[in-house]
Write a protein that holds these residues in place. Structure first.
Motif, PDB file in Angstrom:
ATOM      1  N   ILE A 110       0.832  -1.212   0.000  1.00 60.45           N
ATOM      2  CA  ILE A 110       0.000   0.000   0.000  1.00 60.45           C
ATOM      3  C   ILE A 110       0.859   1.250   0.000  1.00 60.45           C
ATOM      4  O   ILE A 110       1.873   1.325   0.701  1.00 60.45           O
ATOM      5  CB  ILE A 110      -0.942   0.018   1.230  1.00 60.45           C
ATOM      6  CG1 ILE A 110      -1.934  -1.149   1.141  1.00 60.45           C
ATOM      7  CG2 ILE A 110      -1.722   1.331   1.326  1.00 60.45           C
ATOM      8  CD1 ILE A 110      -1.828  -2.112   2.254  1.00 60.45           C
ATOM      9  N   VAL A 111       0.423   2.235  -0.795  1.00 55.90           N
ATOM     10  CA  VAL A 111       1.084   3.543  -0.819  1.00 55.90           C
ATOM     11  C   VAL A 111       0.177   4.553  -0.116  1.00 55.90           C
ATOM     12  O   VAL A 111      -1.010   4.644  -0.428  1.00 55.90           O
ATOM     13  CB  VAL A 111       1.333   4.018  -2.266  1.00 55.90           C
ATOM     14  CG1 VAL A 111       1.940   5.412  -2.264  1.00 55.90           C
ATOM     15  CG2 VAL A 111       2.221   3.042  -3.016  1.00 55.90           C
ATOM     16  N   ILE A 112       0.761   5.292   0.827  1.00 55.95           N
ATOM     17  CA  ILE A 112       0.039   6.348   1.538  1.00 55.95           C
ATOM     18  C   ILE A 112       0.592   7.686   1.066  1.00 55.95           C
ATOM     19  O   ILE A 112       1.794   7.919   1.150  1.00 55.95           O
ATOM     20  CB  ILE A 112       0.246   6.217   3.058  1.00 55.95           C
ATOM     21  CG1 ILE A 112      -0.438   4.956   3.578  1.00 55.95           C
ATOM     22  CG2 ILE A 112      -0.249   7.461   3.793  1.00 55.95           C
ATOM     23  CD1 ILE A 112      -0.153   4.684   5.054  1.00 55.95           C
ATOM     24  N   ILE A 113      -0.281   8.548   0.548  1.00 54.03           N
ATOM     25  CA  ILE A 113       0.171   9.881   0.134  1.00 54.03           C
ATOM     26  C   ILE A 113      -0.507  10.892   1.052  1.00 54.03           C
ATOM     27  O   ILE A 113      -1.701  11.155   0.947  1.00 54.03           O
ATOM     28  CB  ILE A 113      -0.179  10.160  -1.333  1.00 54.03           C
ATOM     29  CG1 ILE A 113       0.373   9.039  -2.222  1.00 54.03           C
ATOM     30  CG2 ILE A 113       0.401  11.507  -1.769  1.00 54.03           C
ATOM     31  CD1 ILE A 113      -0.176   9.051  -3.626  1.00 54.03           C
ATOM     32  N   GLY A 114       0.280  11.410   1.989  1.00 52.57           N
ATOM     33  CA  GLY A 114      -0.266  12.359   2.955  1.00 52.57           C
ATOM     34  C   GLY A 114       0.230  13.756   2.659  1.00 52.57           C
ATOM     35  O   GLY A 114       0.965  13.988   1.705  1.00 52.57           O
ATOM     36  N   GLU A 115      -0.178  14.673   3.495  1.00 56.38           N
ATOM     37  CA  GLU A 115       0.289  16.050   3.363  1.00 56.38           C
ATOM     38  C   GLU A 115       0.120  16.750   4.694  1.00 56.38           C
ATOM     39  O   GLU A 115      -0.492  16.201   5.626  1.00 56.38           O
ATOM     40  CB  GLU A 115      -0.474  16.781   2.248  1.00 56.38           C
ATOM     41  CG  GLU A 115      -1.961  16.927   2.494  1.00 56.38           C
ATOM     42  CD  GLU A 115      -2.719  17.468   1.275  1.00 56.38           C
ATOM     43  OE1 GLU A 115      -2.332  17.146   0.131  1.00 56.38           O
ATOM     44  OE2 GLU A 115      -3.693  18.190   1.466  1.00 56.38           O
ATOM     45  N   VAL A 116       0.667  17.974   4.793  1.00 52.50           N
ATOM     46  CA  VAL A 116       0.579  18.718   6.042  1.00 52.50           C
ATOM     47  C   VAL A 116      -0.876  18.953   6.438  1.00 52.50           C
ATOM     48  O   VAL A 116      -1.765  18.943   5.585  1.00 52.50           O
ATOM     49  CB  VAL A 116       1.299  20.079   5.943  1.00 52.50           C
ATOM     50  CG1 VAL A 116       2.795  19.892   5.857  1.00 52.50           C
ATOM     51  CG2 VAL A 116       0.782  20.892   4.772  1.00 52.50           C
ATOM     52  N   GLY A 117      -1.099  19.176   7.742  1.00 53.20           N
ATOM     53  CA  GLY A 117      -2.435  19.468   8.243  1.00 53.20           C
ATOM     54  C   GLY A 117      -3.061  18.287   8.947  1.00 53.20           C
ATOM     55  O   GLY A 117      -3.013  17.169   8.445  1.00 53.20           O
ATOM     56  N   GLY A 118      -3.605  18.556  10.140  1.00 51.52           N
ATOM     57  CA  GLY A 118      -4.315  17.524  10.899  1.00 51.52           C
ATOM     58  C   GLY A 118      -3.403  16.416  11.362  1.00 51.52           C
ATOM     59  O   GLY A 118      -2.170  16.550  11.338  1.00 51.52           O
ATOM     60  N   ASN A 119      -3.986  15.315  11.789  1.00 51.69           N
ATOM     61  CA  ASN A 119      -3.151  14.209  12.264  1.00 51.69           C
ATOM     62  C   ASN A 119      -3.659  12.833  11.836  1.00 51.69           C
ATOM     63  O   ASN A 119      -3.435  11.838  12.513  1.00 51.69           O
ATOM     64  CB  ASN A 119      -2.964  14.283  13.778  1.00 51.69           C
ATOM     65  CG  ASN A 119      -4.290  14.278  14.513  1.00 51.69           C
ATOM     66  OD1 ASN A 119      -5.344  14.427  13.890  1.00 51.69           O
ATOM     67  ND2 ASN A 119      -4.255  14.095  15.811  1.00 51.69           N
ATOM     68  N   LEU A 120      -4.347  12.775  10.686  1.00 57.28           N
ATOM     69  CA  LEU A 120      -4.839  11.476  10.215  1.00 57.28           C
ATOM     70  C   LEU A 120      -3.684  10.511   9.925  1.00 57.28           C
ATOM     71  O   LEU A 120      -3.817   9.299  10.111  1.00 57.28           O
ATOM     72  CB  LEU A 120      -5.694  11.640   8.952  1.00 57.28           C
ATOM     73  CG  LEU A 120      -7.071  12.277   9.123  1.00 57.28           C
ATOM     74  CD1 LEU A 120      -7.842  12.224   7.820  1.00 57.28           C
ATOM     75  CD2 LEU A 120      -7.867  11.602  10.231  1.00 57.28           C
ATOM     76  N   GLU A 121      -2.543  11.037   9.468  1.00 58.36           N
ATOM     77  CA  GLU A 121      -1.387  10.178   9.174  1.00 58.36           C
ATOM     78  C   GLU A 121      -0.832   9.591  10.474  1.00 58.36           C
ATOM     79  O   GLU A 121      -0.464   8.418  10.527  1.00 58.36           O
ATOM     80  CB  GLU A 121      -0.291  10.971   8.450  1.00 58.36           C
ATOM     81  CG  GLU A 121      -0.641  11.372   7.015  1.00 58.36           C
ATOM     82  CD  GLU A 121      -1.412  12.690   6.942  1.00 58.36           C
ATOM     83  OE1 GLU A 121      -1.832  13.202   7.998  1.00 58.36           O
ATOM     84  OE2 GLU A 121      -1.596  13.204   5.824  1.00 58.36           O
ATOM     85  N   GLU A 122      -0.781  10.425  11.520  1.00 58.42           N
ATOM     86  CA  GLU A 122      -0.294   9.952  12.813  1.00 58.42           C
ATOM     87  C   GLU A 122      -1.218   8.862  13.364  1.00 58.42           C
ATOM     88  O   GLU A 122      -0.755   7.870  13.932  1.00 58.42           O
ATOM     89  CB  GLU A 122      -0.202  11.112  13.818  1.00 58.42           C
ATOM     90  CG  GLU A 122       0.969  12.055  13.591  1.00 58.42           C
ATOM     91  CD  GLU A 122       0.643  13.207  12.638  1.00 58.42           C
ATOM     92  OE1 GLU A 122      -0.281  13.047  11.803  1.00 58.42           O
ATOM     93  OE2 GLU A 122       1.313  14.254  12.716  1.00 58.42           O
ATOM     94  N   VAL A 123      -2.512   9.072  13.196  1.00 54.60           N
ATOM     95  CA  VAL A 123      -3.476   8.074  13.665  1.00 54.60           C
ATOM     96  C   VAL A 123      -3.294   6.774  12.877  1.00 54.60           C
ATOM     97  O   VAL A 123      -3.364   5.675  13.434  1.00 54.60           O
ATOM     98  CB  VAL A 123      -4.926   8.606  13.528  1.00 54.60           C
ATOM     99  CG1 VAL A 123      -5.936   7.526  13.863  1.00 54.60           C
ATOM    100  CG2 VAL A 123      -5.127   9.822  14.421  1.00 54.60           C
ATOM    101  N   ALA A 124      -3.023   6.901  11.587  1.00 51.38           N
ATOM    102  CA  ALA A 124      -2.775   5.712  10.760  1.00 51.38           C
ATOM    103  C   ALA A 124      -1.539   4.976  11.272  1.00 51.38           C
ATOM    104  O   ALA A 124      -1.534   3.734  11.358  1.00 51.38           O
ATOM    105  CB  ALA A 124      -2.581   6.115   9.295  1.00 51.38           C
ATOM    106  N   ALA A 125      -0.504   5.735  11.651  1.00 50.74           N
ATOM    107  CA  ALA A 125       0.720   5.109  12.156  1.00 50.74           C
ATOM    108  C   ALA A 125       0.424   4.315  13.437  1.00 50.74           C
ATOM    109  O   ALA A 125       0.886   3.180  13.602  1.00 50.74           O
ATOM    110  CB  ALA A 125       1.783   6.173  12.414  1.00 50.74           C
TER     111      ALA A 125
END
Lengths: 291, 384
Positions: free
Chosen positions: A204-219
């Motif tokens: 899976i490829v995750i393409i995130g960007e600045v703002g919020g914390n959805l990426e941190e929650v995914a981690a």
């Protein structure tokens, strides 16, 4: 197979008679998406590229079996269009529209959760299972069927990366844009959960960007669930200034929340490979899949 | 859109929430006159929409109108976090027993509004939450139910109030929620919410951040919003372009926010310094492209322009036409590095190559070329 959409999904287009709606209906039909009806208030009884148009979702539902809706309705009316689809039993609603007030989005998502429906977006390019179905506006010729799933908060950047994967001989199972707004329906975690169960997705490829914390929650989710499939991520906005909105309503670093650094560190800690630039993703994937 | 303190307090007043007596002024003269009408002591507060004003020296206290005058002289014209102080709020300073915090904000993770209440106020809520998490409560709100009276009472109880105080807080909290919703606020916070020594509750400071996407429902704010933009941002907004000033010399034009950010990142990786973020959006018309290119041609800071267009639906011939129109109408020449992929690609390339502008296939090649052009030594940028 892929996730969420495949060639059997029947779709309605809300806002089908607008410029965007007409144009993308044509492209989706060409791709093989089963578009059964369109809805535009006041245009009932007409046709767009052979697709019958109704004034209300209720009428479209009465005449056709409908699994999903794609919304091209202008921002001031988009939330109401989404609620109309949801209340009529449509279980997958893809909201392409950008600039919907967050208050409206929150109400839509809250209602969708209560009735167990799925919202993709708003401010999303949509979702594509290459070779089968697309409910969205992405340029489909850059995708190839394959075994890599993709989740992205942005449109064109995901096209850039999909095209580079395809060029490198890496096809995709399903690519989904979760949307560039601060509050969106499907999150990274929601999609990761589906990809884990999808036999056709191997990485899976995750393409995130600045703002919020959805990426941190995914981690956190990846660590907690001991996620079994290899992951590669690219986070856009490592060099953008804080307190400034970078195009997307959701792309803003506020105080200590939302920096690219924080996301990259969290994902690294979860064992996700981090790409420095978009073209590195294909290289990293090849290494992981071979392993 | 961030409202400044006095605007936020005007909103609160309209919803019946008590705020200190105060007058907004824009000159030293007015400041003196305002102080004469109010009861000492005074708080003199710089009106800039940034947090941490107090720490930055933007809030000072005075005991006489003469002292207010001296402070006003000092504050007006001062810059706080880069913003000029154009107006001051002169207020009566109250005697405070306790400082609390109450706010409503959007939680991305919870996908809804949350209520935040704290037994301590006066400093950043993040700071309190980190230092003393036990003093802060948060509650997810169902947007269809809103902030019910019993939610408000939970917050008041958490702050350890009962009796009449509990009931008056219940009222205030509900009014704050209503104001927030009516104004499409992403954030509305009263910090500190003060309990005075005579047992009243007063909003000493307030912040409201209105959702930019909802400004169409608030015409009175829409005009102000444009006034607050920098000249470049205003010009961009006129043409429907998303624009942010950065401090380098390499101008950047892309389509899509994520791709624009990624391009900025890659420019840095190759040793360049972006002058701006400029996203022309999806399906950009020749007019919009022309406006974007023109902006960067006219910006003296920009030495080289990097155009990275990945057109799914964007037509490359139209992009080329936009670029050529901008060059022609301004008569200004700057080195251009162009990446153009999409429909009618060949035609677009031909149009540009007639003017000696070469077009490359990949984003990284374009970045390398552009960074080399800025450096001007004939070598491309290097990956670091």
């Amino acid at each position: 197979m892929g996730i969420i959409v495949n060639r059997d999904v029947s779709v309605i287009v809300q806002g089908i008679t607008g410029r965007q709606g007409q144009f993308h209906t044509k492209l989706m039909l060409e791709y093989g998406t089963k578009i059964v009806a369109g809805v535009t208030p006041g245009k009932g009884g007409t046709e767009v590229h052979g697709v019958p148009v109704y004034d209300t979702v209720a009428e479209a539902i009465h005449e056709h079996k409908v699994d999903a809706s794609i919304i091209f309705v202008p921002a001031p009316f988009a939330a109401s269009a989404a609620l109309e689809a949801l209340e009529n039993g449509v279980k997958i609603v893809v909201i392409i529209t950008e600039h919907i007030p967050v208050k409206d989005t929150i109400k839509v998502i809250s209602y969708a959760k209560r009735i167990g429906a799925m919202i993709i977006g708003p401010n999303t390019p949509g979702i594509i299972t290459p070779g089968e179905c697309k409910i969205g506006i992405m340029p489909h010729h850059i995708y190839e069927p394959g075994n890599v799933g993709m989740i992205s908060r942005s449109g064109t950047l995901s096209y850039e990366i999909a095209a580079s994967l395809t060029r490198s001989g890496i096809g995709q199972s399903t690519c989904i844009g979760i949307g560039g707004d601060p509050v969106v329906g499907m999150s990274f975690v929601d999609v990761l959960r589906l990809f884990r169960e999808d036999p056709r997705t191997d990485a899976i490829v995750i393409i995130g960007e600045v703002g919020g914390n959805l990426e941190e929650v995914a981690a956190e989710y990846i660590i907690k669930e001991n996620y079994s499939k290899p992951l590669v991520a690219f986070i856009a906005g490592r060099y953008v200034p804080p307190e400034k909105r970078m195009g997307h309503a959701g792309a803003i670093v506020m105080g200590r929340t939302g920096s690219a650094e924080s996301k990259i560190n969290a994902l690294k800690k979860a064992g996700v490979e981090i790409a420095q630039k978009p073209s590195d993703i294909a290289v990293l994937l090849k290494r992981l899949i071979r392993r | 859109m961030k409202l400044v303190e006095y605007e936020a307090k005007d909103v609160l007043k309209r919803y019946g929430i008590p705020v200190p007596q105060g007058i907004v002024v824009t000159s030293v003269e007015e400041a003196y006159k305002a102080a004469c009408k109010l009861k000492p002591p005074f708080a003199v507060k710089a009106q800039v929409p940034v947090s941490g004003r107090g720490k930055a020296g933007g809030i000072l206290f005075a005991y006489s109108p003469d002292e207010v005058k001296v402070i006003a002289e000092k504050l007006l014209g001062m810059h706080i976090k880069g913003l000029p102080v154009k107006s001051l709020l002169i207020e009566e300073k109250l005697s405070i027993k306790k400082e609390l915090y109450f706010g409503i904000t959007v939680s991305r993770v919870d996908q809804t509004y949350i209520m935040i209440a704290s037994q301590e106020g006066g400093v950043d809520i993040e700071e309190i939450a980190e230092r003393s998490p036990e003093k802060v409560m948060t509650l997810r709100l169902d947007p269809w139910l809103g902030l019910q009276p019993y939610h408000a009472r939970l917050a008041a109880r958490f702050m350890r109030y009962s009796g009449d105080a509990l009931l008056s807080l219940e009222n205030i909290f509900q009014s704050i929620y209503r104001a927030g919703m009516d104004y499409d606020a992403e954030l509305i916070e009263v910090n500190p919410l003060a309990e005075t020594i005579d047992g009243n509750f007063v909003a000493l400071d307030a912040r409201i951040v209105v959702d930019d996407n909802a400004l169409f429902r608030h015409k009175e704010l829409q005009e102000k919003y444009f006034e607050l933009l920098s000249p470049h941002e205003r010009e961009a907004a006129k043409h429907d372009l998303a624009y942010v000033d950065l401090d380098g010399d390499l101008g950047i034009i892309c389509n899509g926010a994520g791709l624009t950010m990624a391009t900025i990142d890659v420019v840095h990786l190759f040793g360049g310094r972006p002058a701006n973020f400029l996203d022309v959006g999806g399906g950009a018309s020749p007019e919009r492209i022309a406006a974007a290119v023109k902006m960067l041609l006219l910006n003296p800071k920009v030495k080289v322009i990097l155009i990275n267009i990945l057109g799914g639906i964007t037509r490359c011939d139209e992009v080329a036409k936009g670029i050529l129109d901008a060059l022609r109408s301004t008569g200004i020449k700057k080195p251009l590095a162009v990446r153009l992929v999409g429909t009618n690609e060949e035609q677009g390339r031909r149009m540009l190559s007639e003017l000696g502008i070469s077009v490359v296939d990949s984003m990284e090649d374009a970045v390398r070329q552009a960074v080399g052009m800025v450096r001007g030594d004939g070598r491309d940028g290097d990956y670091r």
